[in-house]
Design a protein around this motif. Structure first.
Motif, PDB file in Angstrom:
ATOM      1  N   MET A   1     -17.857  67.281  10.394  1.00  0.00           N
ATOM      2  CA  MET A   1     -18.351  65.896  10.410  1.00  0.00           C
ATOM      3  C   MET A   1     -19.253  65.703  11.625  1.00  0.00           C
ATOM      4  N   ASN A   2     -20.531  65.413  11.446  1.00  0.00           N
ATOM      5  CA  ASN A   2     -21.437  65.123  12.541  1.00  0.00           C
ATOM      6  C   ASN A   2     -21.472  63.621  12.782  1.00  0.00           C
ATOM      7  N   THR A   3     -21.399  63.241  14.041  1.00  0.00           N
ATOM      8  CA  THR A   3     -21.323  61.829  14.377  1.00  0.00           C
ATOM      9  C   THR A   3     -22.042  61.584  15.688  1.00  0.00           C
ATOM     10  N   PRO A   4     -22.710  60.446  15.857  1.00  0.00           N
ATOM     11  CA  PRO A   4     -23.338  60.128  17.132  1.00  0.00           C
ATOM     12  C   PRO A   4     -22.332  59.706  18.192  1.00  0.00           C
ATOM     13  N   THR A   5     -21.087  59.487  17.805  1.00  0.00           N
ATOM     14  CA  THR A   5     -20.054  59.090  18.759  1.00  0.00           C
ATOM     15  C   THR A   5     -19.859  60.181  19.799  1.00  0.00           C
ATOM     16  N   ARG A   6     -19.759  59.788  21.063  1.00  0.00           N
ATOM     17  CA  ARG A   6     -19.489  60.753  22.114  1.00  0.00           C
ATOM     18  C   ARG A   6     -18.076  61.320  21.940  1.00  0.00           C
ATOM     19  N   VAL A   7     -17.894  62.548  22.379  1.00  0.00           N
ATOM     20  CA  VAL A   7     -16.648  63.260  22.125  1.00  0.00           C
ATOM     21  C   VAL A   7     -16.106  63.843  23.430  1.00  0.00           C
ATOM     22  N   ALA A   8     -14.829  63.605  23.674  1.00  0.00           N
ATOM     23  CA  ALA A   8     -14.142  64.153  24.843  1.00  0.00           C
ATOM     24  C   ALA A   8     -13.092  65.158  24.406  1.00  0.00           C
ATOM     25  N   VAL A   9     -13.040  66.282  25.093  1.00  0.00           N
ATOM     26  CA  VAL A   9     -11.996  67.282  24.899  1.00  0.00           C
ATOM     27  C   VAL A   9     -11.021  67.160  26.071  1.00  0.00           C
ATOM     28  N   ILE A  10      -9.742  66.990  25.764  1.00  0.00           N
ATOM     29  CA  ILE A  10      -8.731  66.773  26.801  1.00  0.00           C
ATOM     30  C   ILE A  10      -7.625  67.792  26.620  1.00  0.00           C
ATOM     31  N   THR A  11      -7.347  68.566  27.654  1.00  0.00           N
ATOM     32  CA  THR A  11      -6.242  69.524  27.595  1.00  0.00           C
ATOM     33  C   THR A  11      -4.992  68.915  28.219  1.00  0.00           C
ATOM     34  N   GLY A  12      -3.843  69.490  27.875  1.00  0.00           N
ATOM     35  CA  GLY A  12      -2.578  68.935  28.368  1.00  0.00           C
ATOM     36  C   GLY A  12      -2.386  67.509  27.892  1.00  0.00           C
ATOM     37  N   ALA A  13      -2.704  67.270  26.612  1.00  0.00           N
ATOM     38  CA  ALA A  13      -2.878  65.901  26.114  1.00  0.00           C
ATOM     39  C   ALA A  13      -1.667  65.313  25.416  1.00  0.00           C
ATOM     40  N   SER A  14      -0.535  66.012  25.397  1.00  0.00           N
ATOM     41  CA  SER A  14       0.582  65.536  24.582  1.00  0.00           C
ATOM     42  C   SER A  14       1.448  64.493  25.258  1.00  0.00           C
ATOM     43  N   GLN A  15       1.398  64.401  26.601  1.00  0.00           N
ATOM     44  CA  GLN A  15       2.245  63.441  27.305  1.00  0.00           C
ATOM     45  C   GLN A  15       1.639  63.118  28.661  1.00  0.00           C
ATOM     46  N   GLY A  16       2.260  62.166  29.354  1.00  0.00           N
ATOM     47  CA  GLY A  16       1.863  61.851  30.718  1.00  0.00           C
ATOM     48  C   GLY A  16       0.402  61.468  30.848  1.00  0.00           C
ATOM     49  N   ILE A  17      -0.257  62.051  31.851  1.00  0.00           N
ATOM     50  CA  ILE A  17      -1.652  61.726  32.131  1.00  0.00           C
ATOM     51  C   ILE A  17      -2.540  62.072  30.946  1.00  0.00           C
ATOM     52  N   GLY A  18      -2.296  63.207  30.315  1.00  0.00           N
ATOM     53  CA  GLY A  18      -3.119  63.609  29.187  1.00  0.00           C
ATOM     54  C   GLY A  18      -3.083  62.621  28.046  1.00  0.00           C
ATOM     55  N   ALA A  19      -1.887  62.159  27.708  1.00  0.00           N
ATOM     56  CA  ALA A  19      -1.761  61.163  26.641  1.00  0.00           C
ATOM     57  C   ALA A  19      -2.467  59.869  27.031  1.00  0.00           C
ATOM     58  N   GLY A  20      -2.360  59.500  28.310  1.00  0.00           N
ATOM     59  CA  GLY A  20      -3.056  58.306  28.790  1.00  0.00           C
ATOM     60  C   GLY A  20      -4.562  58.457  28.697  1.00  0.00           C
ATOM     61  N   LEU A  21      -5.062  59.656  28.960  1.00  0.00           N
ATOM     62  CA  LEU A  21      -6.496  59.905  28.865  1.00  0.00           C
ATOM     63  C   LEU A  21      -6.994  59.813  27.429  1.00  0.00           C
ATOM     64  N   VAL A  22      -6.197  60.299  26.487  1.00  0.00           N
ATOM     65  CA  VAL A  22      -6.582  60.176  25.081  1.00  0.00           C
ATOM     66  C   VAL A  22      -6.779  58.715  24.721  1.00  0.00           C
ATOM     67  N   GLN A  23      -5.840  57.869  25.093  1.00  0.00           N
ATOM     68  CA  GLN A  23      -5.945  56.438  24.798  1.00  0.00           C
ATOM     69  C   GLN A  23      -7.153  55.819  25.496  1.00  0.00           C
ATOM     70  N   ALA A  24      -7.383  56.219  26.752  1.00  0.00           N
ATOM     71  CA  ALA A  24      -8.493  55.631  27.511  1.00  0.00           C
ATOM     72  C   ALA A  24      -9.844  55.989  26.901  1.00  0.00           C
ATOM     73  N   TYR A  25     -10.013  57.251  26.510  1.00  0.00           N
ATOM     74  CA  TYR A  25     -11.291  57.639  25.916  1.00  0.00           C
ATOM     75  C   TYR A  25     -11.498  57.013  24.544  1.00  0.00           C
ATOM     76  N   ARG A  26     -10.437  56.799  23.814  1.00  0.00           N
ATOM     77  CA  ARG A  26     -10.588  56.095  22.546  1.00  0.00           C
ATOM     78  C   ARG A  26     -11.044  54.651  22.793  1.00  0.00           C
ATOM     79  N   LYS A  27     -10.499  54.011  23.845  1.00  0.00           N
ATOM     80  CA  LYS A  27     -10.918  52.649  24.173  1.00  0.00           C
ATOM     81  C   LYS A  27     -12.388  52.604  24.566  1.00  0.00           C
ATOM     82  N   LEU A  28     -12.885  53.723  25.126  1.00  0.00           N
ATOM     83  CA  LEU A  28     -14.308  53.803  25.457  1.00  0.00           C
ATOM     84  C   LEU A  28     -15.163  54.085  24.224  1.00  0.00           C
ATOM     85  N   GLY A  29     -14.514  54.318  23.084  1.00  0.00           N
ATOM     86  CA  GLY A  29     -15.235  54.574  21.849  1.00  0.00           C
ATOM     87  C   GLY A  29     -15.509  56.036  21.562  1.00  0.00           C
ATOM     88  N   TYR A  30     -14.906  56.922  22.329  1.00  0.00           N
ATOM     89  CA  TYR A  30     -15.106  58.349  22.130  1.00  0.00           C
ATOM     90  C   TYR A  30     -14.219  58.882  21.009  1.00  0.00           C
TER      91      TYR A  30
END
Length: 234
Positions: A1-30
């Motif tokens: 799927m090609n999309t103009p939406t910006r994309v962030a790759v986050i490692t260690g994303a299942s809990q703690g800071i990583g999970a928080g980063l996933v939510q934050a980047y989604r709020k930014l529209g990524y």
């Protein structure tokens, strides 16, 4: 799927800071590609999960390949996955060394190398580091963390210079002790005493620092300390 939406790759994303980063980047529209050793599928169609241990050869490339296949682009990488083992230097084992360098260094190396090969102008690398690199503490002996995370700090500056002419930034966030599930609540008081503010950081403190760097287009090569003043001393 090609999309103009910006994309962030986050490692260690299942809990703690990583999970928080996933939510934050989604709020930014990524769109987000979220990786950890054990991570389930997301109900959000704009969050694509990739299970795998980034300390293992080939996994970092697989994460970036998944991002390209799912979204067609990679704009930001947050190298959040990390291992911190505090013990006297002579008590570190070969297994400790392999685990710490595998995640903290090889994971960073392969994910970042693969991402930079496909990243365009406006891209951003963020490395999560530790303030113990700058302010060692005999109460928390952690030379292998300093070896690996200090290397990340140096690599951050090197990448900022190397890729500036491509319009790609590189920054790091050097954290103090953050209140996450990895810390036993019984240790919180002692850990809080490591910084002059005498409190643990929250996940939001770490996440907000990364979001700031994401939006600060004239900031690159920066090691941003989020540590309650720990790196300044006592």
């Amino acid at each position: 799927m090609n999309t103009p939406t910006r994309v962030a790759v986050i490692t260690g994303a299942s809990q703690g800071i990583g999970a928080g980063l996933v939510q934050a980047y989604r709020k930014l529209g990524y769109g987000v590609v979220a990786n950890s050793r054990h991570i389930g599928q997301s109900d959000d169609p704009m969050v694509h999960t990739v299970a795998g241990d980034i300390s293992q050869p080939g996994v970092g490339q697989r994460v970036i390949d998944a991002a390209m296949q799912q979204f067609g682009r990679v704009d930001t990488v947050v190298n959040n996955a990390g291992i911190f083992i505090a013990k006297p230097f002579t008590e570190y084992t070969d297994a400790d060394y392999d685990a710490i360098t595998g995640v903290n260094m090889r994971g960073f190396f392969e994910v970042t190398r693969s991402a930079l090969a496909v990243m365009h102008a406006g891209g951003h690398i963020v490395n999560i580091s530790t303030s113990f690199v700058d302010q060692a503490n005999s109460k928390v002996p952690s030379a292998l963390a300093s070896l690996t995370k200090g290397g990340l700090n140096a690599a951050t500056k090197a990448l900022a210079v190397e890729y500036a002419d491509r319009g790609i930034r590189a920054n790091a966030v050097a954290l103090g002790v953050i209140s996450t599930p990895m810390h036993d609540p019984a240790s919180h008081e002692a850990l809080a005493a490591l910084n002059p503010m005498e409190r643990l950081g929250d996940v939001d403190d770490a996440v907000e620092a990364v979001v700031y760097l994401e939006q600060a287009g004239f900031v690159t090569g920066e090691i941003l300390h989020v540590d309650g003043g720990q790196s300044a001393g006592r």
